[in-house]
Motif scaffolding. Structure first.
Motif, PDB file in Angstrom:
ATOM      1  N   ASP A 156       2.292 -11.430  20.301  1.00 14.80           N
ATOM      2  CA  ASP A 156       1.244 -10.430  20.494  1.00 14.80           C
ATOM      3  C   ASP A 156       1.002  -9.720  19.165  1.00 14.80           C
ATOM      4  N   PRO A 157      -0.208  -9.814  18.604  1.00 16.50           N
ATOM      5  CA  PRO A 157      -0.457  -9.204  17.289  1.00 16.50           C
ATOM      6  C   PRO A 157      -0.388  -7.689  17.288  1.00 16.50           C
ATOM      7  N   THR A 158      -0.421  -7.063  18.456  1.00 18.23           N
ATOM      8  CA  THR A 158      -0.359  -5.602  18.508  1.00 18.23           C
ATOM      9  C   THR A 158       1.005  -5.096  18.943  1.00 18.23           C
ATOM     10  N   ASP A 159       1.951  -5.996  19.196  1.00 15.40           N
ATOM     11  CA  ASP A 159       3.266  -5.580  19.694  1.00 15.40           C
ATOM     12  C   ASP A 159       3.912  -4.624  18.697  1.00 15.40           C
ATOM     13  N   PRO A 160       4.452  -3.494  19.159  1.00 14.27           N
ATOM     14  CA  PRO A 160       5.100  -2.561  18.243  1.00 14.27           C
ATOM     15  C   PRO A 160       6.446  -3.098  17.765  1.00 14.27           C
ATOM     16  N   TRP A 161       6.998  -2.440  16.744  1.00 12.61           N
ATOM     17  CA  TRP A 161       8.310  -2.862  16.237  1.00 12.61           C
ATOM     18  C   TRP A 161       9.360  -2.700  17.329  1.00 12.61           C
ATOM     19  N   ASP A 343      -6.359  -9.133  21.252  1.00 14.24           N
ATOM     20  CA  ASP A 343      -7.028  -9.238  19.951  1.00 14.24           C
ATOM     21  C   ASP A 343      -8.014  -8.109  19.692  1.00 14.24           C
ATOM     22  N   TRP A 344      -8.521  -7.498  20.747  1.00 14.14           N
ATOM     23  CA  TRP A 344      -9.481  -6.399  20.569  1.00 14.14           C
ATOM     24  C   TRP A 344      -8.928  -5.092  21.124  1.00 14.14           C
ATOM     25  N   TYR A 345      -7.611  -5.020  21.254  1.00 12.12           N
ATOM     26  CA  TYR A 345      -6.996  -3.820  21.831  1.00 12.12           C
ATOM     27  C   TYR A 345      -7.206  -2.600  20.940  1.00 12.12           C
ATOM     28  N   LEU A 346      -7.123  -2.790  19.638  1.00 16.67           N
ATOM     29  CA  LEU A 346      -7.286  -1.704  18.672  1.00 16.67           C
ATOM     30  C   LEU A 346      -8.579  -1.889  17.886  1.00 16.67           C
ATOM     31  N   PRO A 347      -9.081  -0.852  17.239  1.00 16.15           N
ATOM     32  CA  PRO A 347     -10.255  -1.026  16.382  1.00 16.15           C
ATOM     33  C   PRO A 347      -9.989  -2.100  15.329  1.00 16.15           C
ATOM     34  N   GLY A 348     -11.025  -2.878  15.024  1.00 15.37           N
ATOM     35  CA  GLY A 348     -10.856  -3.963  14.068  1.00 15.37           C
ATOM     36  C   GLY A 348     -12.153  -4.301  13.373  1.00 15.37           C
ATOM     37  N   PRO A 349     -12.173  -5.420  12.667  1.00 13.23           N
ATOM     38  CA  PRO A 349     -13.365  -5.796  11.892  1.00 13.23           C
ATOM     39  C   PRO A 349     -14.612  -5.988  12.740  1.00 13.23           C
ATOM     40  N   THR A 350     -14.439  -6.388  14.010  1.00 15.54           N
ATOM     41  CA  THR A 350     -15.605  -6.674  14.859  1.00 15.54           C
ATOM     42  C   THR A 350     -15.796  -5.660  15.978  1.00 15.54           C
ATOM     43  N   ASN A 351     -14.927  -4.661  16.061  1.00 18.23           N
ATOM     44  CA  ASN A 351     -15.093  -3.644  17.105  1.00 18.23           C
ATOM     45  C   ASN A 351     -14.671  -2.283  16.542  1.00 18.23           C
ATOM     46  N   ARG A 352     -15.608  -1.341  16.576  1.00 18.24           N
ATOM     47  CA  ARG A 352     -15.335  -0.003  16.044  1.00 18.24           C
ATOM     48  C   ARG A 352     -14.320   0.734  16.904  1.00 18.24           C
ATOM     49  N   TYR A 353     -14.405   0.518  18.220  1.00 17.89           N
ATOM     50  CA  TYR A 353     -13.534   1.231  19.152  1.00 17.89           C
ATOM     51  C   TYR A 353     -12.573   0.258  19.833  1.00 17.89           C
ATOM     52  N   SER A 489       4.125   8.758  36.094  1.00 19.49           N
ATOM     53  CA  SER A 489       2.993   8.625  35.176  1.00 19.49           C
ATOM     54  C   SER A 489       2.098   9.852  35.133  1.00 19.49           C
ATOM     55  N   SER A 490       2.337  10.841  35.992  1.00 19.95           N
ATOM     56  CA  SER A 490       1.523  12.053  35.912  1.00 19.95           C
ATOM     57  C   SER A 490       1.718  12.769  34.585  1.00 19.95           C
ATOM     58  N   VAL A 491       2.815  12.502  33.883  1.00 21.19           N
ATOM     59  CA  VAL A 491       3.110  13.206  32.638  1.00 21.19           C
ATOM     60  C   VAL A 491       2.317  12.665  31.462  1.00 21.19           C
ATOM     61  N   PHE A 492       1.635  11.526  31.604  1.00 20.07           N
ATOM     62  CA  PHE A 492       0.968  10.874  30.475  1.00 20.07           C
ATOM     63  C   PHE A 492      -0.185  11.726  29.932  1.00 20.07           C
ATOM     64  N   PRO A 493      -0.221  12.027  28.635  1.00 19.63           N
ATOM     65  CA  PRO A 493      -1.409  12.671  28.049  1.00 19.63           C
ATOM     66  C   PRO A 493      -2.592  11.717  27.927  1.00 19.63           C
ATOM     67  N   SER A 494      -2.319  10.409  27.822  1.00 21.26           N
ATOM     68  CA  SER A 494      -3.383   9.403  27.751  1.00 21.26           C
ATOM     69  C   SER A 494      -2.922   8.187  28.533  1.00 21.26           C
ATOM     70  N   SER A 495      -3.871   7.310  28.852  1.00 26.34           N
ATOM     71  CA  SER A 495      -3.543   6.173  29.719  1.00 26.34           C
ATOM     72  C   SER A 495      -3.252   4.893  28.965  1.00 26.34           C
ATOM     73  N   ALA A 496      -3.569   4.855  27.632  1.00 26.92           N
ATOM     74  CA  ALA A 496      -3.530   3.591  26.894  1.00 26.92           C
ATOM     75  C   ALA A 496      -4.351   2.546  27.646  1.00 26.92           C
ATOM     76  N   ALA A 497      -4.131   1.269  27.390  1.00 24.66           N
ATOM     77  CA  ALA A 497      -4.896   0.235  28.103  1.00 24.66           C
ATOM     78  C   ALA A 497      -4.001  -0.917  28.524  1.00 24.66           C
ATOM     79  N   VAL A 498      -2.711  -0.617  28.699  1.00 24.25           N
ATOM     80  CA  VAL A 498      -1.787  -1.603  29.272  1.00 24.25           C
ATOM     81  C   VAL A 498      -1.055  -0.963  30.442  1.00 24.25           C
ATOM     82  N   ASN A 499      -0.410  -1.792  31.229  1.00 22.60           N
ATOM     83  CA  ASN A 499       0.255  -1.338  32.443  1.00 22.60           C
ATOM     84  C   ASN A 499       1.266  -0.238  32.130  1.00 22.60           C
ATOM     85  N   PRO A 500       1.341   0.806  32.948  1.00 24.40           N
ATOM     86  CA  PRO A 500       2.153   1.971  32.615  1.00 24.40           C
ATOM     87  C   PRO A 500       3.617   1.904  33.032  1.00 24.40           C
ATOM     88  N   ALA A 501       4.027   0.930  33.840  1.00 29.10           N
ATOM     89  CA  ALA A 501       5.321   1.003  34.520  1.00 29.10           C
ATOM     90  C   ALA A 501       6.500   1.054  33.561  1.00 29.10           C
TER      91      ALA A 501
END
Length: 519
Positions: A156-161, A343-353, A489-501
């Motif tokens: 996954d190109p967006t996987d964190p360390w 591939d389009w999870y984060l802003p990139g060359p072809t997507n501003r958002y 999950s009520s504590v989340f300040p944001s939802s991100a765009a992947v499953n929260p579990a």
């Protein structure tokens, strides 16, 4: 109860006294409550898990699409009222030991490192968290071991360390999904094995059947919160479970700074649970409802609600079922929920958002398709779904104060929600249509999910440093009270765009390993 619970039966309370005394009371046994109990099992603290439902029965209907999807055999939530349409509906919430994870798809990704910071979207800002990815990383690793997560590091190109590799290798793609993965790679994308919590290790019990996503597991091979957390926790002599017990209110002492007891309806009896510390883990909607029901003279707008933020900022991903069809070839995949595309999870060359996440769905079958296409005869749906490749597309929903959970005059839960970032979601669908058609799937069908899609709910009691704008501090303790925490999950300040579990589990493990025991 069946023999599978024999080893823990002594720690399950069936005939409790009128008053129960514990060090820590955990309200809810879903992903958050269960993981917290697991973290506390060796602490010597006397812990009581309070669950509104019972153990989901192991029966052949677990694997029946007709029973699960057509008849709704396991749906046991009270109805909610949608204030936008005025329509009542039964949400995708489940009251069992293990909560809604008993029927979840077992996809357990970490949030991206960027998800903990500010991200700009077309409809506004996704706010920063008061903690960073590095604060949760060791607990993500522990949760992945608990839930036996299968995936491949580096795909996954967006996987964190990561401090450790995944516990087990990814689940191989099969059937039409394997063809899609190969074509996506040829198109320059980076499909990966989505992190899945199933017991597919050497000697494991998983058979990679088609009844995993949105079904209970008959053989306990899915890593739900019951199997992976509650049952191990109950092997401790200091952890008990009270089932069929609905917490009606939390009552404060005269100072208004401490919860003194939980009033519980247990089989028509009213009992009291007294504890030194209380942790609410009912899910974003029902946690907010419990706090609002617990209003008193000291907390007139609801418990822990001096900020007026309890119930507000409700988020649930903007979601679409995406079905690709090659009418020339049947899809012989059985366990299909293996792919992820970021591939389009984060802003990139072809997507501003940021656009969002794509992942596989469990294999669609006739009775499941009937809900979206009720006018189509079942034999046609059964035949058509032999050709479908089924995907789930989700984009981030941003927090809005007017998107909220509340209670009406009768005490019924109400929801008011308008979706956000629809332009980004439509663009992600457009790109996926183009990719799938180039991969040899000319027919594309989509079905958007609305307010009834509650499985990724979050945000109704968010964490933050400022008590004027947030319900909890960074350690998940209520700003207004000295002995109340929230672990869902009520504590989340944001939802991100992947499953929260998995993030819920990591937060609960962090709470159980640190501040809860020292407060």
């Amino acid at each position: 109860m069946t023999d599978r619970l024999a080893s823990i039966r002594k720690n399950i309370l069936t005939d409790p006294p009128d008053i129960l005394d514990y060090d820590i009371a955990i309200i809810g046994s879903g992903m958050g409550g269960a993981s917290l109990a697991y973290a506390l099992k060796d602490s010597s603290a006397r812990v009581l898990i309070i669950e509104q439902g019972d153990f989901l029965p192991a029966e052949r209907e677990n694997w029946s699409a007709e029973a699960v999807h057509t008849a709704g055999r396991y749906k046991n939530s009270a109805s909610w009222l949608d204030l936008v349409t005025g329509r009542e509906f039964v949400p995708g919430n489940y009251h069992y030991v293990g909560g809604s994870t008993k029927l979840y798809g077992a996809t357990l990704p970490r949030f991206r490192e960027q998800d903990f910071g500010v991200l700009e979207h077309p409809d506004g800002e996704s706010p920063a968290w008061p903690i960073r990815y590095s604060d949760l990383e060791p607990y993500y690793a522990e949760a992945e071991r608990m839930f036996r997560v299968h995936a491949n590091e580096g795909e996954d190109p967006t996987d964190p360390w990561r401090s450790t590799d995944y516990p087990f290798p990814g689940i191989p793609h099969e059937g039409a999904m394997a063809r899609l993965v190969e074509s996506a790679r040829q198109q320059g994308l980076h499909p990966f094995c989505a992190p899945q919590s199933i017991d597919w290790r050497p000697g494991g019990t998983c058979v990679r059947c088609s009844t995993c996503d949105s079904f209970p597991c008959l053989i306990d091979a899915k890593g739900d919160a019951d199997v992976s957390a509650v049952r191990p926790a109950l092997t401790s002599p200091t952890v008990n479970l009270l089932t069929n017990a609905e917490v009606l209110r939390l009552e404060c002492d005269p100072s208004g700074r401490r919860v003194a007891r939980a009033t519980v309806n247990h089989g028509g009896r009213s009992i009291s649970v007294r504890a030194q510390r209380y942790v609410v883990a009912c899910g974003a909607a029902n946690t907010a409802a419990l706090l609002l029901r617990s209003a008193s003279s000291a907390h007139p707008t609801g418990l822990a609600n001096s900020s007026d933020q309890v119930g507000r900022n409700y988020m649930a991903h903007v979601t679409t079922f995406f079905v690709a069809i090659d009418p020339r070839r049947k899809n012989d995949a059985v366990y299909q929920k293996t792919i992820g595309i970021n591939d389009w999870y984060l802003p990139g060359p072809t997507n501003r958002y940021p656009l969002g996440n794509v992942q596989g769905l469990g294999k669609l079958r006739g009775p499941m398709a009937k809900k979206g296409r009720p006018w189509v005869p079942m034999p046609i749906l059964e035949e058509a779904t032999r050709y479908t490749l089924d995907l789930f597309i989700q984009s981030e929903d941003i927090p809005l104060a007017d998107n909220r959970i509340a209670l009406d005059e009768s005490g019924r839960l109400t929801i008011h929600r308008h979706e956000t970032n629809l332009s980004s979601h439509r663009e992600l669908i457009r790109r996926m249509k183009k990719m799938c058609r180039r991969a040899g799937f000319p027919v594309i069908l989509t079905q958007s999910l609305g307010v009834e899609a509650t499985s990724h709910q979050c945000g109704t009691a968010r964490m933050g440093h400022d008590p004027i704008a947030n319900v909890l501090d960074a350690d998940l303790k209520a700003h207004d009270l000295d002995n109340l925490w929230i672990a869902d999950s009520s504590v989340f300040p944001s939802s991100a765009a992947v499953n929260p579990a998995l993030t819920v589990a990591a937060l609960a493990l962090r709470l159980g390993r640190s501040s809860l025991l020292t407060a």
